[in-house]
Design a protein around this motif. Sequence first.
Motif, PDB file in Angstrom:
ATOM      1  N   ILE B  11       0.722  -1.110  -0.023  1.00  0.00           N
ATOM      2  CA  ILE B  11       0.001  -0.071  -0.093  1.00  0.00           C
ATOM      3  C   ILE B  11       0.912   1.338   0.015  1.00  0.00           C
ATOM      4  O   ILE B  11       0.678   2.233  -0.753  1.00  0.00           O
ATOM      5  N   GLN B  12       1.834   1.343   0.918  1.00  0.00           N
ATOM      6  CA  GLN B  12       2.679   2.619   0.942  1.00  0.00           C
ATOM      7  C   GLN B  12       3.866   2.128   2.153  1.00  0.00           C
ATOM      8  O   GLN B  12       3.634   1.387   2.965  1.00  0.00           O
ATOM      9  N   GLY B  55       6.464   2.862   6.874  1.00  0.00           N
ATOM     10  CA  GLY B  55       5.624   3.837   6.199  1.00  0.00           C
ATOM     11  C   GLY B  55       4.943   4.628   7.201  1.00  0.00           C
ATOM     12  O   GLY B  55       5.579   4.821   8.285  1.00  0.00           O
ATOM     13  N   GLU B  56       3.792   5.268   6.444  1.00  0.00           N
ATOM     14  CA  GLU B  56       2.801   6.189   7.564  1.00  0.00           C
ATOM     15  C   GLU B  56       1.670   5.221   8.100  1.00  0.00           C
ATOM     16  O   GLU B  56       1.047   4.780   6.926  1.00  0.00           O
ATOM     17  N   THR B  58      -0.955   6.017   9.444  1.00  0.00           N
ATOM     18  CA  THR B  58      -2.355   6.396   9.151  1.00  0.00           C
ATOM     19  C   THR B  58      -2.722   6.270   7.782  1.00  0.00           C
ATOM     20  O   THR B  58      -4.140   5.994   7.481  1.00  0.00           O
ATOM     21  N   VAL B  59      -1.804   6.425   6.757  1.00  0.00           N
ATOM     22  CA  VAL B  59      -2.016   6.334   5.404  1.00  0.00           C
ATOM     23  C   VAL B  59      -2.247   4.748   4.995  1.00  0.00           C
ATOM     24  O   VAL B  59      -3.503   4.548   4.486  1.00  0.00           O
ATOM     25  N   SER B  62      -5.729   4.201   6.377  1.00  0.00           N
ATOM     26  CA  SER B  62      -7.056   4.591   5.685  1.00  0.00           C
ATOM     27  C   SER B  62      -7.192   4.094   4.294  1.00  0.00           C
ATOM     28  O   SER B  62      -8.546   4.005   3.940  1.00  0.00           O
ATOM     29  N   LEU B  63      -6.128   3.611   3.628  1.00  0.00           N
ATOM     30  CA  LEU B  63      -6.354   2.946   2.169  1.00  0.00           C
ATOM     31  C   LEU B  63      -6.964   1.586   2.695  1.00  0.00           C
ATOM     32  O   LEU B  63      -7.709   1.144   1.803  1.00  0.00           O
TER      33      LEU B  63
END
Lengths: 323, 208
Positions: B11-12, B55-56, B58-59, B62-63
Motif C-alpha cells: 500500500i505505502q 511507512g505512515e 495512518t496512510v 485509511s487505504l
Amino acid sequence: MTISLVATEEERNGIKFKNLHNEQLVQGTTLVKRGFAHMQKHGVIMDVTTVEQAQIAEDAGAVAVMVLDKLPYDVRKAGGVARTASIKVIEEIMDEITIPLMAKCRIGHISEAKILEVIGVDMIDESEVLTPADEENHIWKWNYTTPFVNGAKNLGEALRRIEEGSSMIRTKGEPGTGNIAEAIRHIKQVNNDIRKLRSFYFDKDEQELIKFSRELKSSYSLIKETAKLARLPVVNFAAGGISTPADAALVMNLGCDGVFVGSGIFKAEDPEQRAKSIVLATTYYDDPTIVMEAQKLVDEKKSLLGLDTKSLELRMQERGPMI
Amino acid sequence: MSNIKVGVLGIQGDIEENILSTVEALKKLNLRGTVESVRYSESIAELDGLILPGGESTVIGSLLSIQGKVFQTIEKKITEGMPVLGTCAGLIMLSKRTYDKVVGETKQKLFGMLDVVIERNAFGRQHESFEVDLEIPVLGKEPFRGIFIRSPIVNNVGESVTILTKFNDKIVAVKQNNIIGTSFHPELSADRRLHELFIKDILEFRKY
C-alpha cells in the motif's frame, strides 16, 4: 530494483552527525536521513498553508505535509519575493498532526534552513518555488542532521544535489501551473539518462562512463553507483503540476517513488475529495479500474484551470545556481 | 515441499526494501520461495507469511479501510496463524491500541491482534531519529543494528507477549505467537536475522 541506502565512503567523511548518550547512538547519519525518505515511498506529500489544510491532508491519507507561505499558484500571482513560511504556522501545524512535516527554504539560504532544523521539521525542501537566495551555490546539506529534498530536471542536477548531501530528489516540473508536461519531460529525461548509463555499465565501457560523468558535471563514483543500481541512489518523487488522480497514476507508471501535489489540491474547488482520490490513484497506479474509481471522485469542472507552460512569465525550473 | 509464498503489503512505505530483505533471508536459509508486493485479497489469501512494511500507519490504515476486503483477509489469515512481521508502521497496525506522543489518541484503523499499547513518534521527530546497536538474545550474541526513524515504542504488553529487546528501558521489539513487531527498521540495515526469524516462523506454520 533497489536503492543504495548507504553513501559511499568519500561522502561519509562529509557527514555531520551527533553522538549522544553513548558512543553507539548516532543521529543524522546518511542512513537515518535517506531512510526517512524511504518511509515516504508510494505516498502523496501535500502542500499546505494553514492548520485546516494540514488536517484535511492528514485525513485524506497524505504521507506528509509541506508547509509554505503561499501555494505555488499564488506565488506566481503575487510576484515579489517568496520566502520560507511563518514559524508560528509551522509550529501550529506541527502540534496538530501526527504525520511528518516538511517545509521549504530558499535555494542557498543557509539560515532559513538552520531555522527549520531548529524548529524540528522532518525534512527541508530547498525549493525553486521560493526566490533563490544564492545564485552561485546550493546549501551544503551534509552540514545538517535534518534530511533535505531537492528538485532536479535531469540526471546531472539530481546527482549534483545528492553530492551536496540531498537525501531525496523530486522533479522540478513547472510548479503552480496545474500542467504536468514539464514534470513528465523531467522524469523522462532522468529515465533516459539512466538507461544510457546502464548500457555503458553493462558493456563495461568505462571510457563512455567517464565521458558521461563529465557531461553531467557529476562525480564518477556517483555515476557508477547510479549505473549499477539502474536508478537514482535516493528516493525519487514527481512534482510540479500534478492536479488529478490520473496525473498521479501517470507519473507513478513512469517509475517515480511517490508524488508531491502543490496547488493541485487546495487550488481546486473540491480539496477533500481530490486529496483522497489522488492518494488512492497513487497506491493503485497500475490498476486502471481503481484509478478510474479515483478519477470518478473528482469533477473536472473543479480542477485548477492551470497555465500554459510555454507562455509563462516566470519559469521556476530555471531559477537558482546553474551547477 | 512447495515454494514459500511471502507477501509484503504494497500500500505505502518501504515495500521494495522488505522484498529484497526477505529474498536475501530466503537465500541465506537455502530456501526456495517467492516474495512479492500484495494489494488484493485474492493474493493475500494464498500467502504463507506477510510483512507490514514501514511507512505512515495512518496512510496504510485509511487505504485499508477503503479496501475493506483486504483488511478482513489479513485479519483472518493472522488469526489462523499465518506469520506476520510488522516493522515500525507495521507494528502500529498490528497493535491493540495506539496513541501519539504529541497529539494523543488517534482514530486510525488497526488490526488489533498484538496485545500491546503503542506510543507513536515516541522518540520525537526526524532529527531525533537514530541508529544504535541492540542486543536481541533470540538472534544470537552479535548486536543488531537498529535503525529508528520517527519510531514508536511499546508501552504495555499483555501476558502472551514476549519482549525481544529493549533500548534505554523502552520495549522496541516483541513477539506474540505468529506475530513479530519491531519499532526499528530491520529492512534498512544489512542484517537479515530478523527476516530469517520470520521465515523460520513460516516453516513452523507450514508444518500444520
